[in-house]
Each structure stands twice: as structure tokens, then as C-alpha cells.
Design a protein around this motif. Structure first.
Motif, mmCIF file in Angstrom:
data_model
loop_
_atom_site.group_PDB
_atom_site.id
_atom_site.type_symbol
_atom_site.label_atom_id
_atom_site.label_comp_id
_atom_site.label_asym_id
_atom_site.label_seq_id
_atom_site.Cartn_x
_atom_site.Cartn_y
_atom_site.Cartn_z
ATOM 1 N N MET A 1 0.853 -1.164 0.000
ATOM 2 C CA MET A 1 0.000 0.000 0.000
ATOM 3 C C MET A 1 0.896 1.224 0.000
ATOM 4 N N GLU A 2 0.694 2.117 -0.899
ATOM 5 C CA GLU A 2 1.523 3.304 -0.999
ATOM 6 C C GLU A 2 1.156 4.308 0.079
ATOM 7 N N HIS A 3 2.181 5.082 0.487
ATOM 8 C CA HIS A 3 1.921 6.126 1.475
ATOM 9 C C HIS A 3 1.141 7.256 0.809
ATOM 10 N N THR A 4 0.045 7.638 1.410
ATOM 11 C CA THR A 4 -0.817 8.666 0.833
ATOM 12 C C THR A 4 -0.732 9.987 1.582
ATOM 13 N N GLY A 5 0.064 10.016 2.651
ATOM 14 C CA GLY A 5 0.138 11.229 3.448
ATOM 15 C C GLY A 5 -0.969 11.315 4.477
ATOM 16 N N ILE A 6 -1.838 10.325 4.513
ATOM 17 C CA ILE A 6 -2.929 10.286 5.493
ATOM 18 C C ILE A 6 -2.353 9.795 6.810
ATOM 19 N N SER A 8 -4.020 8.640 9.401
ATOM 20 C CA SER A 8 -4.942 7.773 10.130
ATOM 21 C C SER A 8 -5.247 6.545 9.284
ATOM 22 N N CYS A 9 -5.624 5.472 9.955
ATOM 23 C CA CYS A 9 -5.960 4.222 9.265
ATOM 24 C C CYS A 9 -7.230 4.444 8.441
ATOM 25 N N PRO A 10 -7.252 4.031 7.169
ATOM 26 C CA PRO A 10 -8.453 4.231 6.356
ATOM 27 C C PRO A 10 -9.605 3.298 6.727
ATOM 28 N N VAL A 11 -9.341 2.346 7.626
ATOM 29 C CA VAL A 11 -10.384 1.400 8.042
ATOM 30 C C VAL A 11 -11.048 1.866 9.335
ATOM 31 N N CYS A 12 -10.239 2.105 10.378
ATOM 32 C CA CYS A 12 -10.819 2.473 11.684
ATOM 33 C C CYS A 12 -10.585 3.932 12.048
ATOM 34 N N TRP A 13 -9.836 4.639 11.262
ATOM 35 C CA TRP A 13 -9.512 6.049 11.433
ATOM 36 C C TRP A 13 -8.705 6.343 12.689
ATOM 37 N N SER A 15 -5.310 6.976 14.834
ATOM 38 C CA SER A 15 -4.075 7.668 14.484
ATOM 39 C C SER A 15 -2.994 6.663 14.137
ATOM 40 N N VAL A 16 -2.247 6.981 13.101
ATOM 41 C CA VAL A 16 -1.144 6.124 12.680
ATOM 42 C C VAL A 16 0.138 6.827 13.073
ATOM 43 N N GLU A 17 0.979 6.119 13.819
ATOM 44 C CA GLU A 17 2.244 6.698 14.251
ATOM 45 C C GLU A 17 3.209 6.772 13.076
ATOM 46 N N ASP A 18 4.114 7.724 13.140
ATOM 47 C CA ASP A 18 5.127 7.841 12.097
ATOM 48 C C ASP A 18 5.903 6.533 11.993
ATOM 49 N N GLY A 19 6.122 6.088 10.791
ATOM 50 C CA GLY A 19 6.882 4.867 10.562
ATOM 51 C C GLY A 19 6.043 3.600 10.566
ATOM 52 N N THR A 20 4.746 3.718 10.893
ATOM 53 C CA THR A 20 3.885 2.545 10.864
ATOM 54 C C THR A 20 3.690 2.115 9.418
ATOM 55 N N GLU A 21 3.883 0.853 9.165
ATOM 56 C CA GLU A 21 3.785 0.360 7.805
ATOM 57 C C GLU A 21 2.683 -0.682 7.688
ATOM 58 N N TRP A 22 2.285 -0.930 6.457
ATOM 59 C CA TRP A 22 1.330 -1.977 6.147
ATOM 60 C C TRP A 22 2.109 -3.227 5.757
ATOM 61 N N THR A 23 1.569 -4.381 6.094
ATOM 62 C CA THR A 23 2.183 -5.651 5.726
ATOM 63 C C THR A 23 1.307 -6.308 4.675
ATOM 64 N N LEU A 24 1.910 -6.646 3.550
ATOM 65 C CA LEU A 24 1.183 -7.330 2.491
ATOM 66 C C LEU A 24 0.987 -8.784 2.898
ATOM 67 N N VAL A 35 -5.701 -7.855 -6.655
ATOM 68 C CA VAL A 35 -6.356 -7.771 -5.353
ATOM 69 C C VAL A 35 -5.280 -8.016 -4.304
ATOM 70 N N GLU A 36 -5.200 -7.123 -3.301
ATOM 71 C CA GLU A 36 -4.217 -7.251 -2.233
ATOM 72 C C GLU A 36 -4.916 -7.235 -0.884
ATOM 73 N N TYR A 37 -4.399 -8.043 0.026
ATOM 74 C CA TYR A 37 -4.862 -8.071 1.410
ATOM 75 C C TYR A 37 -3.697 -7.558 2.250
ATOM 76 N N CYS A 38 -3.926 -6.460 2.991
ATOM 77 C CA CYS A 38 -2.863 -5.816 3.756
ATOM 78 C C CYS A 38 -3.274 -5.665 5.215
ATOM 79 N N LEU A 39 -2.291 -5.832 6.112
ATOM 80 C CA LEU A 39 -2.504 -5.688 7.554
ATOM 81 C C LEU A 39 -1.859 -4.392 8.009
ATOM 82 N N SER A 40 -2.618 -3.552 8.698
ATOM 83 C CA SER A 40 -2.084 -2.272 9.176
ATOM 84 C C SER A 40 -1.417 -2.453 10.532
#
Length: 77
Positions: A1-6, A8-13, A15-24, A35-40
Motif C-alpha cells: 500500500m503506498e503512502h498517501t500522506g494520510i 490515520s488508518c483508512p479502516v478504523c480512522w 491515528s497512525v504513528e510515524d513509521g507505521t507500515e502496512w504488511t502485504l 487484489v491485495e490483502y494488507c494488515l495495518s
């Protein structure tokens, strides 16, 4: 998942800490696109279709066994 500058999590909104990444978790090519399944970092799962959010599953939603009350009743003879 590309960084969008958002920030907050797009699922639960949450706050996302700096450096938090998504896992494919998995990626599948279909006739309709990728189709991709990603874990925040907060535990939510996002389902993406060609990079766009298709569905989100909040972290607090888990697999539960159906309650017997939810099952259809059979007629007794």
C-alpha cells in the motif's frame, strides 16, 4: 500500500504513528485486476483492488462461532 500522506488508518480512522507500515498478506492477479490483502499497524485488514480500498475489516472483528440461536430450526414431526 503506498503512502498517501494520510495520518490515520483508512479502516478504523485511528491515528497512525510515524513509521507505521502496512504488511502485504497476499496478492492475487484476477481478470478484473490485482487484489491485495494488507494488515495495518493497528491490526485492521484492508482489501485493495488495483490500489484502491475495496473493503476494510477493523482489528476488533474476529472469527466467532455461530450461536445456536442463529441457526435455522428444523421442523419436528
Amino acid at each position: 500500500m503506498e503512502h498517501t500522506g494520510i495520518d490515520s488508518c483508512p479502516v478504523c480512522w485511528s491515528s497512525v504513528e510515524d513509521g507505521t507500515e502496512w504488511t502485504l498478506l497476499s496478492r492475487h492477479r484476477t481478470s478484473e485486476g490485482d487484489v491485495e490483502y494488507c494488515l495495518s499497524g493497528c491490526g485492521c485488514v484492508a482489501v485493495l483492488h488495483d490500489g484502491r480500498l475495496l473493503k476494510g475489516v477493523p482489528a476488533n472483528v474476529g472469527h466467532t462461532l455461530p450461536d445456536a440461536r442463529d441457526q435455522p430450526r428444523r421442523a419436528t414431526r
